[in-house]
Scaffold this active site. Structure first.
Site, PDB file in Angstrom:
ATOM      1  N   CYS A  73       0.840  -1.192   0.000  1.00  0.00           N
ATOM      2  CA  CYS A  73       0.000   0.000   0.000  1.00  0.00           C
ATOM      3  C   CYS A  73       0.880   1.249   0.000  1.00  0.00           C
ATOM      4  O   CYS A  73       2.061   1.182   0.347  1.00  0.00           O
ATOM      5  CB  CYS A  73      -0.905  -0.005   1.232  1.00  0.00           C
ATOM      6  SG  CYS A  73      -2.275  -1.182   1.148  1.00  0.00           S
ATOM      7  N   HIS A 132      -6.017  -1.579  -1.951  1.00  0.00           N
ATOM      8  CA  HIS A 132      -5.694  -2.859  -1.319  1.00  0.00           C
ATOM      9  C   HIS A 132      -6.767  -3.908  -1.549  1.00  0.00           C
ATOM     10  O   HIS A 132      -6.468  -5.097  -1.744  1.00  0.00           O
ATOM     11  CB  HIS A 132      -5.479  -2.655   0.183  1.00  0.00           C
ATOM     12  CG  HIS A 132      -5.137  -3.913   0.931  1.00  0.00           C
ATOM     13  ND1 HIS A 132      -3.850  -4.389   1.011  1.00  0.00           N
ATOM     14  CD2 HIS A 132      -5.920  -4.799   1.602  1.00  0.00           C
ATOM     15  CE1 HIS A 132      -3.845  -5.509   1.709  1.00  0.00           C
ATOM     16  NE2 HIS A 132      -5.089  -5.783   2.079  1.00  0.00           N
ATOM     17  N   HIS A 183      -2.587  -7.882  -1.391  1.00  0.00           N
ATOM     18  CA  HIS A 183      -2.714  -6.697  -2.243  1.00  0.00           C
ATOM     19  C   HIS A 183      -2.603  -7.119  -3.711  1.00  0.00           C
ATOM     20  O   HIS A 183      -1.771  -7.955  -4.059  1.00  0.00           O
ATOM     21  CB  HIS A 183      -1.599  -5.707  -1.895  1.00  0.00           C
ATOM     22  CG  HIS A 183      -1.783  -4.353  -2.487  1.00  0.00           C
ATOM     23  ND1 HIS A 183      -2.123  -3.252  -1.739  1.00  0.00           N
ATOM     24  CD2 HIS A 183      -1.671  -3.909  -3.765  1.00  0.00           C
ATOM     25  CE1 HIS A 183      -2.204  -2.190  -2.521  1.00  0.00           C
ATOM     26  NE2 HIS A 183      -1.939  -2.572  -3.758  1.00  0.00           N
ATOM     27  N   HIS A 185      -1.278  -7.725  -6.945  1.00  0.00           N
ATOM     28  CA  HIS A 185       0.076  -7.562  -7.465  1.00  0.00           C
ATOM     29  C   HIS A 185       0.484  -8.805  -8.245  1.00  0.00           C
ATOM     30  O   HIS A 185      -0.127  -9.864  -8.143  1.00  0.00           O
ATOM     31  CB  HIS A 185       1.080  -7.331  -6.328  1.00  0.00           C
ATOM     32  CG  HIS A 185       1.407  -8.566  -5.534  1.00  0.00           C
ATOM     33  ND1 HIS A 185       0.505  -9.141  -4.654  1.00  0.00           N
ATOM     34  CD2 HIS A 185       2.515  -9.355  -5.503  1.00  0.00           C
ATOM     35  CE1 HIS A 185       1.054 -10.219  -4.100  1.00  0.00           C
ATOM     36  NE2 HIS A 185       2.262 -10.377  -4.604  1.00  0.00           N
ATOM     37  N   GLN A 187       4.297 -10.527 -10.352  1.00  0.00           N
ATOM     38  CA  GLN A 187       5.748 -10.575 -10.264  1.00  0.00           C
ATOM     39  C   GLN A 187       6.346 -10.711 -11.660  1.00  0.00           C
ATOM     40  O   GLN A 187       5.658 -11.091 -12.609  1.00  0.00           O
ATOM     41  CB  GLN A 187       6.196 -11.746  -9.393  1.00  0.00           C
ATOM     42  CG  GLN A 187       5.693 -11.677  -7.964  1.00  0.00           C
ATOM     43  CD  GLN A 187       6.180 -12.839  -7.130  1.00  0.00           C
ATOM     44  OE1 GLN A 187       7.375 -12.990  -6.892  1.00  0.00           O
ATOM     45  NE2 GLN A 187       5.261 -13.682  -6.682  1.00  0.00           N
TER      46      GLN A 187
END
Length: 359
Positions: A73, A132, A183, A185, A187
């Site tokens: 966040c 979030h 959250h 996201h 990679q």
């Protein structure tokens, strides 16, 4: 798009991606962080001809913190995070607990027939949104385009790094998949080798070209579009379909209609058309059992130095959930022998996904 580069307190790079040219990204990370861990150790398995990363420092990575302590966040007074700014659109930064990195390390002999070398490469975290409690399925088309621009930017830059052989953009979603942060996201891994899955599919693609003269991926897409029975959704530039030999109970592949080796080869119209189709498919997954679907979303792109004439950039999206209250576990046949058994017919999965009503 505006890209701003800064550094975190321990020297890791962080990139802000903004649609606004006037975005202020001057905030500084003032945390007292420990030194960065050494690079992992790669050990060669002579039985499978694969490299295995030994990354013991990852045992201590952050694990499912409460929302009030989320490191992805934006920072607020008294609670600094991995993102120094008080707000952001899309952020990419070097992983604090990487599987591969350029940090120095010490590597000895392990005996036997295994070779040992540094796990050189790079691992980055991609924050899709500062919200979030959101998800990729809820991103606007413009936000998805910005995420794609970040993927393209990082793929190009990481591919140019010495020793990097393949760049992999992906998202893990859901506790059932094994996420450590909730959250929204993804990679990016920059591998120092070509991955086993890519070597396997490129071998098949090479043999297909020798037999037919065609591109295997393009021919699979054409056949699925013609058959139609497993197509979930499509638009002018993309088609999403359940593969005929799906391994997973819920599995959808998304292909652009024009073959490109990597995301950077997509034209603006193709990039813009991806978001509406992809988020529609994600909402169908969530609606299948009326609950958030755990999934892995994996971009297949050409390696840096080999097979670019065979590659066809596309996404694989799959879930281990086979029913509202059941998961598919990779038990004896799958885990020990690599021989998959799917409990759900691909045609049934496609029909179920087509029937889901999305917002």
């Amino acid at each position: 798009m505006k890209r701003t580069i800064t550094h975190l307190a321990d020297g890791r790079e962080l990139f802000y991606f903004d649609r606004r040219d006037d975005a202020d990204r001057s905030a500084v990370d003032e945390r007292d962080l420990p030194p960065r861990p050494p690079a992992s150790e790669l050990r060669y398995d002579p039985l499978t001809e694969e490299w295995i990363a030994m990354a013991g420092h990852r045992q201590g990575r952050t694990f499912l913190p409460p929302a009030s302590e989320c490191p992805l966040c934006p920072s607020v007074p008294g609670r600094p995070t991995e993102i120094p700014s008080a707000e952001y659109e899309v952020v990419v930064f070097e992983n604090r607990f990487p599987s591969f990195s350029a940090q120095p390390g010490t590597y000895g002999q392990v005996g036997g027939l295994s070779e040992v070398r540094p796990g050189a490469g790079r691992c980055e975290v991609v924050c899709f949104t500062s919200e979030h409690d959101s998800s990729f399925s809820r991103l606007s088309p413009e936000q998805v385009e910005l995420v794609m621009e970040a993927w393209i930017d990082r793929t190009a830059e990481l591919s140019a790094m010495p020793g990097v052989e393949q760049v992999f953009c992906f998202e893990n979603r859901g506790a059932e998949i094994g996420i450590t942060l909730t959250h929204p996201h993804g990679q990016i891994y920059a591998y120092p080798y070509v991955t086993p899955r890519t070597r396997l599919t490129f071998g098949a693609a090479e043999r297909h070209r020798e037999r037919t003269g065609g591109n295997l991926f393009a021919d699979v897409l054409a056949a699925e579009r013609e058959a139609g029975v497993r197509v979930v959704a499509s638009n002018e530039h993309w088609t999403a379909f359940v593969p005929a030999a799906a391994r997973w109970p819920v599995e959808v592949h998304l292909y652009p209609h024009r073959r490109v080796p990597d995301l950077g080869g997509l034209e603006p119209a193709e990039r813009a058309a991806f978001g509406p189709l992809y988020t529609d498919v994600l909402r169908r997954l969530d609606g299948l059992f009326d609950m958030p679907m755990p999934y892995i979303a994996a971009w297949h792109q050409a390696p840096v130095n080999v097979g670019r004439d065979l590659a066809y950039a596309h996404m694989e999206l799959f879930s281990i959930r086979r029913a509202a209250n059941k998961l598919k576990y990779l038990a004896g046949s799958e885990s020990a022998m690599g021989a998959f058994v799917n409990d759900v017919l691909p045609e049934e999965t496609a029909q179920l996904l087509r029937s889901v009503v999305t917002d």
